[in-house]
Design a protein around this motif. Structure first.
Motif, PDB file in Angstrom:
ATOM      1  N   LEU A   1       3.011 -30.778  32.863  1.00 37.10           N
ATOM      2  CA  LEU A   1       2.821 -29.334  32.915  1.00 37.10           C
ATOM      3  C   LEU A   1       2.142 -28.923  34.221  1.00 37.10           C
ATOM      4  N   LYS A   2       1.231 -29.731  34.695  1.00 35.52           N
ATOM      5  CA  LYS A   2       0.557 -29.448  35.963  1.00 35.52           C
ATOM      6  C   LYS A   2       1.550 -29.512  37.125  1.00 35.52           C
ATOM      7  N   ALA A   3       2.395 -30.528  37.134  1.00 37.50           N
ATOM      8  CA  ALA A   3       3.419 -30.625  38.185  1.00 37.50           C
ATOM      9  C   ALA A   3       4.338 -29.413  38.124  1.00 37.50           C
ATOM     10  N   TYR A   4       4.734 -29.030  36.930  1.00 38.96           N
ATOM     11  CA  TYR A   4       5.589 -27.863  36.734  1.00 38.96           C
ATOM     12  C   TYR A   4       4.916 -26.607  37.288  1.00 38.96           C
TER      13      TYR A   4
ATOM     14  N   ALA B   1       1.551 -21.267  33.451  1.00 44.32           N
ATOM     15  CA  ALA B   1       1.435 -22.694  33.109  1.00 44.32           C
ATOM     16  C   ALA B   1       0.025 -23.207  33.376  1.00 44.32           C
ATOM     17  N   ILE B   2      -0.613 -22.725  34.433  1.00 45.08           N
ATOM     18  CA  ILE B   2      -2.004 -23.117  34.715  1.00 45.08           C
ATOM     19  C   ILE B   2      -2.914 -22.642  33.593  1.00 45.08           C
ATOM     20  N   GLU B   3      -2.714 -21.404  33.163  1.00 43.73           N
ATOM     21  CA  GLU B   3      -3.522 -20.873  32.059  1.00 43.73           C
ATOM     22  C   GLU B   3      -3.326 -21.708  30.794  1.00 43.73           C
ATOM     23  N   LYS B   4      -2.081 -22.143  30.538  1.00 44.81           N
ATOM     24  CA  LYS B   4      -1.824 -22.992  29.374  1.00 44.81           C
ATOM     25  C   LYS B   4      -2.553 -24.331  29.524  1.00 44.81           C
ATOM     26  N   LEU B   5      -2.530 -24.893  30.730  1.00 49.73           N
ATOM     27  CA  LEU B   5      -3.248 -26.149  30.975  1.00 49.73           C
ATOM     28  C   LEU B   5      -4.734 -26.000  30.661  1.00 49.73           C
ATOM     29  N   LEU B   6      -5.328 -24.933  31.128  1.00 47.17           N
ATOM     30  CA  LEU B   6      -6.757 -24.711  30.892  1.00 47.17           C
ATOM     31  C   LEU B   6      -7.044 -24.461  29.414  1.00 47.17           C
ATOM     32  N   GLU B   7      -6.091 -23.877  28.696  1.00 52.24           N
ATOM     33  CA  GLU B   7      -6.239 -23.696  27.250  1.00 52.24           C
ATOM     34  C   GLU B   7      -6.173 -25.042  26.524  1.00 52.24           C
ATOM     35  N   LEU B   8      -5.211 -25.879  26.909  1.00 58.76           N
ATOM     36  CA  LEU B   8      -5.035 -27.171  26.249  1.00 58.76           C
ATOM     37  C   LEU B   8      -6.128 -28.164  26.620  1.00 58.76           C
TER      38      LEU B   8
END
Length: 179
Positions: A129-132, A148-155
């Motif tokens: 997801l980070k690469a994406y 996608a960055i916001e989703k990463l920080l949520e997960l």
């Protein structure tokens, strides 16, 4: 966006050793491994290296080691659209392997052990997801990259995969550089 940020996306140290043994090398046919090694050896010859990567992919099309090899090759050769396509494939694979929704927007923190350093499959998902996210921003799709960055920080609220670095880049987009 500086290329130096890509070093934040690649696995190194503990991450690589965790993923390397348990995820990347397991089940890889010897002939596919040989082609990956030959691709590395012939990296300076784009056509030859890519052919070896394609041979490895033909032998092990869904193997993480092959996909990561393709991703890195395309990224470092500046072929960002192709790197993005491989990142999307990695994200789909990681979702399947973790039993997650195929749409990363619907994945929730409680769906996998995202906070555990030793939870290899969820960690692979986060890296994909980070690469994406990074590549979406690099190809000009800043809004999708930011989501996608916001989703990463949520997960991963403790930010073990350093998504905060990408978030800082996103915040600086459009600022005037006085240097």
């Amino acid at each position: 966006m500086p290329d130096v940020l890509h070093s934040e996306l690649t696995m190194s140290g503990p991450e690589q050793s965790l993923l390397g043994g348990a995820l990347l090398g397991a089940g890889l046919p010897a002939e596919a491994q040989r082609h990956l090694e030959l691709a590395g050896r012939d990296y300076q010859s784009d056509a030859v290296a890519e052919q070896h990567l394609r041979e490895a992919q033909a032998l092990a099309p869904d193997h993480a080691a092959v996909l990561i090899g393709l991703y890195r090759f395309y990224f470092y050769k500046g072929r960002l659209a192709e790197a993005l396509r491989v990142a999307e494939i990695c994200l789909q694979k990681a979702a399947r392997d973790n039993g997650l929704d195929a749409d990363w927007r619907k994945v929730r923190r409680s769906d996998a052990e995202f906070s555990s350093f030793s939870a290899i499959l969820p960690r692979f998902y986060l890296f994909a997801l980070k690469a994406y996210a990074y590549l979406r921003m690099r190809v000009g799709d800043v809004d999708e990259g930011h989501a996608a960055i916001e989703k990463l920080l949520e997960l991963d609220p403790s930010d073990k995969v350093n998504a905060g670095v990408l978030h800082d880049v996103w915040r600086r987009i459009g600022e005037v550089d006085d240097d």
